[in-house]
Design a protein around this motif. Structure first.
Motif, PDB file in Angstrom:
ATOM      1  N   ILE A  36      -6.626  15.346  -9.485  1.00 16.36           N
ATOM      2  CA  ILE A  36      -5.359  15.012 -10.152  1.00 16.36           C
ATOM      3  C   ILE A  36      -5.633  14.274 -11.459  1.00 16.36           C
ATOM      4  CG2 ILE A  36      -3.259  13.626  -9.974  1.00 16.36           C
ATOM      5  CD1 ILE A  36      -3.305  14.164  -6.956  1.00 16.36           C
ATOM      6  N   GLY A  37      -6.558  13.335 -11.427  1.00 14.16           N
ATOM      7  CA  GLY A  37      -6.911  12.596 -12.637  1.00 14.16           C
ATOM      8  C   GLY A  37      -7.458  13.506 -13.724  1.00 14.16           C
ATOM      9  N   LEU A  38      -8.252  14.500 -13.344  1.00 16.22           N
ATOM     10  CA  LEU A  38      -8.818  15.419 -14.323  1.00 16.22           C
ATOM     11  C   LEU A  38      -7.771  16.399 -14.852  1.00 16.22           C
ATOM     12  CD1 LEU A  38     -12.311  16.049 -12.717  1.00 16.22           C
ATOM     13  CD2 LEU A  38     -11.813  14.826 -14.844  1.00 16.22           C
ATOM     14  N   VAL A  39      -6.739  16.681 -14.071  1.00 15.95           N
ATOM     15  CA  VAL A  39      -5.625  17.481 -14.578  1.00 15.95           C
ATOM     16  C   VAL A  39      -4.907  16.706 -15.686  1.00 15.95           C
ATOM     17  CG1 VAL A  39      -3.353  18.439 -14.034  1.00 15.95           C
ATOM     18  CG2 VAL A  39      -5.259  18.827 -12.475  1.00 15.95           C
ATOM     19  N   ILE A  40      -4.644  15.419 -15.439  1.00 14.31           N
ATOM     20  CA  ILE A  40      -4.007  14.568 -16.452  1.00 14.31           C
ATOM     21  C   ILE A  40      -4.900  14.471 -17.688  1.00 14.31           C
ATOM     22  CG2 ILE A  40      -3.127  12.252 -16.950  1.00 14.31           C
ATOM     23  CD1 ILE A  40      -2.571  11.945 -13.945  1.00 14.31           C
ATOM     24  N   PHE A  41      -6.202  14.353 -17.466  1.00 12.68           N
ATOM     25  CA  PHE A  41      -7.158  14.287 -18.574  1.00 12.68           C
ATOM     26  C   PHE A  41      -7.098  15.548 -19.431  1.00 12.68           C
ATOM     27  CE2 PHE A  41     -11.456  15.353 -20.102  1.00 12.68           C
ATOM     28  CZ  PHE A  41     -11.686  14.279 -20.946  1.00 12.68           C
ATOM     29  N   ALA A  42      -7.023  16.723 -18.784  1.00 15.69           N
ATOM     30  CA  ALA A  42      -6.947  17.985 -19.521  1.00 15.69           C
ATOM     31  C   ALA A  42      -5.640  18.094 -20.304  1.00 15.69           C
ATOM     32  CB  ALA A  42      -7.083  19.160 -18.554  1.00 15.69           C
ATOM     33  N   LEU A  43      -4.546  17.598 -19.721  1.00 15.07           N
ATOM     34  CA  LEU A  43      -3.257  17.624 -20.409  1.00 15.07           C
ATOM     35  C   LEU A  43      -3.298  16.759 -21.668  1.00 15.07           C
ATOM     36  CD1 LEU A  43      -0.792  17.399 -17.372  1.00 15.07           C
ATOM     37  CD2 LEU A  43      -1.250  19.395 -18.805  1.00 15.07           C
TER      38      LEU A  43
END
Length: 270
Positions: free
Chosen positions: A69-76
């Motif tokens: 989830i954190g890496l999804v936010i990072f990609a966004l």
């Protein structure tokens, strides 16, 4: 000499390749981290040990979920910066009389090329990265039982992550092009990327909630043998940890406001 549209696109891309490199590195990092973590977590060497310990494997899965989830936010957020760099180009294309749909096709074509190559590199790096990480962890405990094994389930999760994030970012591209206007393009260079919930107090709360949620989850999971109600409430710990992760990352993304307020020339330069 007349320039065709494709020539203009190539010249702009060649001029701004350093700006695009940041986006590419971010995607490589995110995909490789999801893959490496998953390969280790789902490897037979790890699962044979953690499954015996019961709730420990559940906790490890929860940590993996929070990481994804954190890496999804990072990609966004990396995509937000990428789009900010693209605003000048979008303005040029719109001023040349191109329709938003045509600009969207140009943007998506370039985006798919950059993202596709970056995601592929990330998937390729996941395997050696997981091997190096495991070699470091077992540097002083090298036995046949601790031999490195590939958890292909984790690799599949990384592929799914790359595909899902690509779909989300392509949807964001379409929304941005549909809603863009000239005034927004003129202002975008001095406006910091805003994320809902960004602030010092929420950031501190998030920093506290991340480990607190994991501890609560671990404690309630351990009480599952005594009471089913405790076990059913353990998921709340993950929710708390996930919310804390979001607020902490949101606060990090607002760091540009600090530099803009106290060191404006530095902010505008970088």
């Amino acid at each position: 000499m007349k320039l065709k549209l494709n020539d203009i696109v190539r010249k702009i891309a060649k001029h701004n390749w350093k700006k695009y490199l940041l986006f590419c590195i971010s995607i490589v990092f995110a995909v490789s981290m999801v893959g490496a973590f998953g390969i280790l977590l789902f490897s037979s060497t790890v699962t044979n040990v953690l499954l015996v310990l019961g709730s420990t494997f559940t906790i490890a899965l929860a940590l993996y979920g929070v990481t994804v989830i954190g890496l999804v936010i990072f990609a966004l957020y990396a995509h937000n910066i990428y789009v900010k760099y693209k605003m000048d180009e979008i303005g040029v294309f719109l001023s040349l009389g191109l329709k938003p749909s045509a600009v969207q096709r140009l943007m998506n074509r370039e985006f798919c090329g950059l993202y596709g190559v970056s995601a592929a590199i990330g998937l390729l790096l996941a395997l050696p990265l997981s091997f190096l990480s495991w070699s470091f962890l077992t540097l002083f405990v090298s036995t046949p039982e601790t031999a490195f094994a590939i958890g292909w389930v984790g690799y599949v999760v990384a592929i799914a992550y790359a595909i899902i994030v690509a779909c989300i970012l392509l949807y964001k591209n379409s929304r941005i092009i549909r809603n863009i206007d000239v005034i927004q393009i003129l202002k975008i260079s001095t406006i910091n990327e805003t994320v809902k919930g960004a602030g010092f107090v929420p950031g501190v709360i998030g920093l506290i909630c991340m480990p607190l949620g994991v501890v609560v989850f671990w404690m309630l999971s351990g009480m599952g043998n005594l009471s089913n109600s405790y076990s059913s409430l353990s998921g709340l710990g993950l929710v708390v940890s996930g919310i804390g992760l979001y607020f902490f990352i949101a606060y990090i993304t607002s760091i540009g406001d600090f530099f803009k307020r106290f060191k404006r020339p530095y902010y505008l330069k970088n």
